[in-house]
Design a protein around this motif. Structure first.
Motif, PDB file in Angstrom:
ATOM      1  N   SER A  33      19.907  50.699  60.911  1.00 34.05           N
ATOM      2  CA  SER A  33      19.225  49.499  60.432  1.00 34.05           C
ATOM      3  C   SER A  33      17.714  49.693  60.411  1.00 34.05           C
ATOM      4  N   LEU A  34      17.022  48.739  59.807  1.00 36.36           N
ATOM      5  CA  LEU A  34      15.556  48.760  59.844  1.00 36.36           C
ATOM      6  C   LEU A  34      15.049  48.685  61.284  1.00 36.36           C
ATOM      7  N   GLU A  35      15.779  47.940  62.111  1.00 36.05           N
ATOM      8  CA  GLU A  35      15.417  47.856  63.525  1.00 36.05           C
ATOM      9  C   GLU A  35      15.526  49.227  64.208  1.00 36.05           C
ATOM     10  N   ASP A  36      16.550  49.994  63.829  1.00 33.25           N
ATOM     11  CA  ASP A  36      16.666  51.369  64.349  1.00 33.25           C
ATOM     12  C   ASP A  36      15.457  52.195  63.921  1.00 33.25           C
ATOM     13  N   LEU A  37      15.049  52.038  62.666  1.00 31.32           N
ATOM     14  CA  LEU A  37      13.885  52.784  62.167  1.00 31.32           C
ATOM     15  C   LEU A  37      12.618  52.361  62.908  1.00 31.32           C
ATOM     16  N   ARG A  38      12.496  51.060  63.190  1.00 30.84           N
ATOM     17  CA  ARG A  38      11.334  50.569  63.930  1.00 30.84           C
ATOM     18  C   ARG A  38      11.242  51.215  65.308  1.00 30.84           C
ATOM     19  N   ARG A  39      12.393  51.292  65.972  1.00 29.66           N
ATOM     20  CA  ARG A  39      12.413  51.900  67.308  1.00 29.66           C
ATOM     21  C   ARG A  39      12.063  53.375  67.280  1.00 29.66           C
ATOM     22  N   ARG A  40      12.550  54.063  66.247  1.00 26.63           N
ATOM     23  CA  ARG A  40      12.314  55.513  66.203  1.00 26.63           C
ATOM     24  C   ARG A  40      10.979  55.871  65.585  1.00 26.63           C
ATOM     25  N   GLY A  41      10.429  54.950  64.772  1.00 29.35           N
ATOM     26  CA  GLY A  41       9.134  55.213  64.151  1.00 29.35           C
ATOM     27  C   GLY A  41       9.267  55.999  62.866  1.00 29.35           C
ATOM     28  N   GLU A  42      10.005  57.106  62.938  1.00 30.22           N
ATOM     29  CA  GLU A  42      10.190  57.946  61.756  1.00 30.22           C
ATOM     30  C   GLU A  42      11.573  58.568  61.804  1.00 30.22           C
ATOM     31  N   GLU A  43      12.156  58.795  60.625  1.00 31.85           N
ATOM     32  CA  GLU A  43      13.530  59.291  60.583  1.00 31.85           C
ATOM     33  C   GLU A  43      13.760  60.113  59.322  1.00 31.85           C
ATOM     34  N   PRO A  44      14.426  61.271  59.451  1.00 31.03           N
ATOM     35  CA  PRO A  44      14.832  61.994  58.239  1.00 31.03           C
ATOM     36  C   PRO A  44      15.954  61.228  57.537  1.00 31.03           C
ATOM     37  N   TRP A  45      15.748  60.898  56.279  1.00 36.02           N
ATOM     38  CA  TRP A  45      16.711  60.075  55.536  1.00 36.02           C
ATOM     39  C   TRP A  45      17.800  60.976  54.969  1.00 36.02           C
ATOM     40  N   ASP A  46      18.736  61.379  55.823  1.00 35.11           N
ATOM     41  CA  ASP A  46      19.719  62.382  55.395  1.00 35.11           C
ATOM     42  C   ASP A  46      20.981  61.750  54.839  1.00 35.11           C
ATOM     43  N   GLY A  47      21.832  62.593  54.303  1.00 32.23           N
ATOM     44  CA  GLY A  47      23.144  62.142  53.859  1.00 32.23           C
ATOM     45  C   GLY A  47      23.212  61.651  52.426  1.00 32.23           C
ATOM     46  N   ILE A  48      22.129  61.751  51.669  1.00 32.98           N
ATOM     47  CA  ILE A  48      22.189  61.335  50.258  1.00 32.98           C
ATOM     48  C   ILE A  48      22.973  62.389  49.475  1.00 32.98           C
ATOM     49  N   ARG A  49      24.102  61.962  48.899  1.00 31.70           N
ATOM     50  CA  ARG A  49      24.991  62.904  48.204  1.00 31.70           C
ATOM     51  C   ARG A  49      25.317  62.404  46.803  1.00 31.70           C
ATOM     52  N   ASN A  50      24.289  62.061  46.098  1.00 29.31           N
ATOM     53  CA  ASN A  50      24.439  61.599  44.720  1.00 29.31           C
ATOM     54  C   ASN A  50      23.284  62.208  43.938  1.00 29.31           C
ATOM     55  N   TYR A  51      23.588  62.806  42.792  1.00 31.53           N
ATOM     56  CA  TYR A  51      22.563  63.583  42.087  1.00 31.53           C
ATOM     57  C   TYR A  51      21.404  62.743  41.580  1.00 31.53           C
ATOM     58  N   GLN A  52      21.708  61.567  41.092  1.00 31.36           N
ATOM     59  CA  GLN A  52      20.645  60.703  40.593  1.00 31.36           C
ATOM     60  C   GLN A  52      19.723  60.289  41.743  1.00 31.36           C
ATOM     61  N   ALA A  53      20.333  59.949  42.871  1.00 32.12           N
ATOM     62  CA  ALA A  53      19.544  59.576  44.054  1.00 32.12           C
ATOM     63  C   ALA A  53      18.722  60.774  44.530  1.00 32.12           C
ATOM     64  N   ARG A  54      19.341  61.953  44.537  1.00 28.42           N
ATOM     65  CA  ARG A  54      18.625  63.149  44.962  1.00 28.42           C
ATOM     66  C   ARG A  54      17.416  63.423  44.072  1.00 28.42           C
ATOM     67  N   ASN A  55      17.598  63.245  42.776  1.00 31.75           N
ATOM     68  CA  ASN A  55      16.475  63.488  41.870  1.00 31.75           C
ATOM     69  C   ASN A  55      15.334  62.522  42.141  1.00 31.75           C
ATOM     70  N   PHE A  56      15.658  61.291  42.476  1.00 31.85           N
ATOM     71  CA  PHE A  56      14.606  60.347  42.877  1.00 31.85           C
ATOM     72  C   PHE A  56      13.919  60.833  44.147  1.00 31.85           C
ATOM     73  N   LEU A  57      14.691  61.302  45.125  1.00 31.23           N
ATOM     74  CA  LEU A  57      14.096  61.823  46.364  1.00 31.23           C
ATOM     75  C   LEU A  57      13.086  62.926  46.047  1.00 31.23           C
ATOM     76  N   ARG A  58      13.462  63.774  45.106  1.00 29.66           N
ATOM     77  CA  ARG A  58      12.605  64.923  44.771  1.00 29.66           C
ATOM     78  C   ARG A  58      11.305  64.513  44.106  1.00 29.66           C
ATOM     79  N   SER A  59      11.276  63.321  43.534  1.00 32.41           N
ATOM     80  CA  SER A  59      10.035  62.889  42.887  1.00 32.41           C
ATOM     81  C   SER A  59       9.186  62.004  43.799  1.00 32.41           C
TER      82      SER A  59
END
Length: 152
Positions: A14-40
């Motif tokens: 959750s966003l609350e988890d992100l708040r606690r950690r401060g920063e997080e690698p956004w892993d697990g994206i397994r869709n090509y269109q989404a990946r291409n957005f990540l790359r840009s």
DNA sequence: GCCAACGTTGGC
DNA sequence: GCCAACGTTGGC
């Protein structure tokens, strides 16, 4: 300068988890269109965090891109649920970016409201059956949402 | 929890 | 290259 929207299931992360950690690698994206957005994506760009598969789906706060795209290590890890046996270290198939917490909305902006907003009429986000978990956000969409809410 | 919508896989 | 089968997403 593009803005982005990232979906997450709050039961998983959750966003609350992100708040606690401060920063997080956004892993697990397994869709090509989404990946291409990540790359840009560029470090410093702003992100809406969207909670899906929850009682009131919607945008709950903001974050920031903290790194350029790089290979997602979970694709090489046989114990990970994101393991991809077809991906190689020579030619990694999947990328991630690091995401840093920015703020939590006092009032989340629910999908039900987004659907009614002029700025989102052409957005993939409100299209039936849309499953894309990484989306670009226009300036008009960004301001329309920010006008409706306040940060904690 | 259900199920429609979607992307991916693999047999042919 | 087609398309049925499958797995996953995400609103409800």
């Amino acid at each position: 300068m593009t803005c982005w929207l990232l979906k997450t299931e709050p039961d998983a992360f959750s966003l609350e988890d992100l708040r606690r950690r401060g920063e997080e690698p956004w892993d697990g994206i397994r869709n090509y269109q989404a990946r291409n957005f990540l790359r840009s994506m560029m470090p410093g760009e702003s992100i809406f965090i969207y909670h899906s598969r929850t009682s009131v789906p919607g945008i709950v706060g903001t974050a920031c891109i903290a790194s350029p795209a790089r290979p997602d290590p979970t694709q090489f890890d046989p114990t990970s649920r994101y393991f991809d046996p077809a991906s190689t270290r020579q030619a990694p198939r999947w990328d991630l970016v690091d995401v840093s917490y920015a703020g939590t909305f006092l009032e989340p902006v629910p999908l039900e409201i987004l659907r009614k907003m002029e700025a989102f009429q052409d957005s993939l986000l409100i299209r039936k059956g849309n499953r894309l978990s990484v989306l670009p956000v226009t300036d008009a969409q960004w301001s329309a949402v920010m006008q409706r809410t306040r940060l904690v």
